[in-house]
Design an enzyme around this catalytic site. Structure first.
Site, short mmCIF file in Angstrom:
data_model
loop_
_atom_site.label_atom_id
_atom_site.label_comp_id
_atom_site.label_asym_id
_atom_site.label_seq_id
_atom_site.Cartn_x
_atom_site.Cartn_y
_atom_site.Cartn_z
N CYS A 1 9.55 -8.19 -1.80
CA CYS A 1 8.50 -9.14 -2.19
C CYS A 1 7.12 -8.52 -2.12
O CYS A 1 6.79 -7.80 -1.17
CB CYS A 1 8.59 -10.36 -1.27
N GLU B 1 -2.53 -17.12 -5.59
CA GLU B 1 -2.00 -17.29 -6.94
C GLU B 1 -1.24 -18.59 -7.09
O GLU B 1 -0.63 -19.07 -6.14
CB GLU B 1 -0.98 -16.18 -7.24
N CYS C 1 1.56 -13.07 3.63
CA CYS C 1 2.76 -13.59 4.28
C CYS C 1 3.17 -12.60 5.35
O CYS C 1 2.94 -11.40 5.22
CB CYS C 1 3.87 -13.71 3.23
N CYS D 1 9.85 -9.65 3.78
CA CYS D 1 11.01 -9.45 2.89
C CYS D 1 10.80 -8.15 2.08
O CYS D 1 9.73 -7.92 1.52
CB CYS D 1 11.19 -10.63 1.94
N CYS E 1 3.74 -23.95 -9.46
CA CYS E 1 4.18 -23.23 -8.27
C CYS E 1 2.95 -22.89 -7.45
O CYS E 1 2.03 -22.23 -7.94
CB CYS E 1 4.91 -21.97 -8.71
#
Ligand code: SAH
Length: 344
Positions: A113, A86, A106, A110, A99
């Site tokens: 997230c 994205e 990932c 976290c 961005c």
């Protein structure tokens, strides 16, 4: 797309063609957004055919697009191997910012997230990061002024490709975006911060802090167990003294977790005297996660407390709240079959 000008020159001369052709190709790709050799009209036809049969311009494909009423546009790009990433276009009064994602998924874990839910699939190459920008520029017809490496992924977990991307995009032959208009956000990879300080680029560093003590931070950010707050702050101080650049600390306010006045004061003590700025973000709620957004009055109170103790602070304007603009949300919804591919 992975090659810088020098590497493109090497490739071109190794094909027995004159070096200056590299610059011409670069212009087509980076300044005109042309990804097909056959359209590069100042290159001899024979050479275009040779390029066509030996090289690819590895372009991404837009597989979904969401427009927000505030002008924010989220893109879901399909990579050559079918994976998706994205990117977001954010219109500000000072220009267009994009961005970008640095990884597919990932592995930082976290707790609030969406990007990390399925773990890390793979790193993006410099060209794949770069292509997000160039495709958005082409799709939107708008010139991109600034870049934030704040999409999915941990940039310092893919250090070499991210730094290559930055050096490529700031080069005058490519998009020529000023280093000061680039922000890299990290969850606190201390070795990465130390290495980054030595690169000699005037990029803004952003640290996702989200908690003012180790006990709290350990609960939401596993990276903190490896690199606790004291080591992170030491690395940040070094970064500031080497680069003379102000650091941004991101702090997502989670209801009744990290948003009390005592925690604001603790954060104030932690950052006192540092060349920095705090960016308060109302948490973007993710379906799969239990954390909830602090209400606006608590956000304001937290902000006021920080201001009172002399810490420069802003509340980030929420953009794209009516679309899946938070990290990893669109990709997850597409993976769950909730989004039909196509230019929506
Ligand atoms: N891995 C890097 C960059 C990607 S995340 C980093 O951690 O900084 C970009 C930013 O979005 C980080 O500050 C991250 O903590 C924040 N973020 C992730 N999920 C969020 C959510 N649900 N609400 C608000 N901010 C979130």
């Amino acid at each position: 797309m992975d090659l810088n000008l020098q590497e493109t020159e090497q490739l071109i001369t190794s094909m027995g063609e004159p070096r200056f052709r590299a610059k011409q190709i670069f212009k087509w790709v980076h300044q005109k957004g042309i990804f097909r050799f056959e359209e590069m009209t100042d290159i001899p036809v024979v050479m275009r055919e040779k390029l066509e049969s030996t090289c690819t311009l590895g372009n991404l494909e837009v597989s979904a697009k969401q427009n927000s009423a505030d002008g924010t546009t989220k893109y879901l790009f399909k990579l050559y191997d079918g994976h998706a990433v994205e990117s977001v276009l954010l219109p500000h009064d000072y220009g267009i910012s994009v961005c970008v994602s640095s990884q597919v998924g990932c592995r930082m874990g976290c707790g609030f997230c969406a990007s990390t839910i399925g773990g890390l699939i793979r790193n993006l190459s410099a060209g794949e990061i770069y292509s997000q920008v160039i495709n958005i520029q082409k799709e939107s017809g708008k010139r991109v002024d600034s870049i934030v490496v704040m999409g999915s992924g941990e940039p310092f977990d893919n250090y070499d490709e991210v730094i290559k991307f930055i050096k490529l995009i700031i080069s005058p032959e490519a998009l020529n975006i000023g280093a000061r208009h680039i922000t890299v956000s990290t969850c606190g990879d201390v070795p990465g911060i130390k290495r980054f300080a030595g690169e000699g680029v005037q990029v803004t560093l952003s640290i996702s802090l989200h908690a003012s003590n180790d006990e709290l931070r350990n609960r939401i950010m596993p990276v903190n167990k490896r690199y606790p707050i004291a080591s992170l702050m030491a690395a940040c101080r070094d970064y500031i003294s080497v680069t003379n650049r102000r650091i941004t600390f991101e702090y997502a306010l989670i209801n009744n977790f990290n948003d009390s006045t005592e925690q604001a004061l603790e954060l104030g003590r932690l950052l006192k005297g540092m060349l920095c700025h705090v960016n308060l973000i109302p948490l973007n709620q993710v379906d799969e996660r239990e954390y909830r957004q602090s209400n606006l009055s608590r956000v304001r109170a937290f902000c006021n407390t920080l201001e009172k103790v002399g810490i420069p602070v802003t509340i980030r304007k929420e953009m794209g709240a009516d679309i899946d603009a938070a990290c990893g949300q669109l990709r997850r919804r597409a993976a769950k079959g909730e989004i039909t591919p196509g230019r929506g």
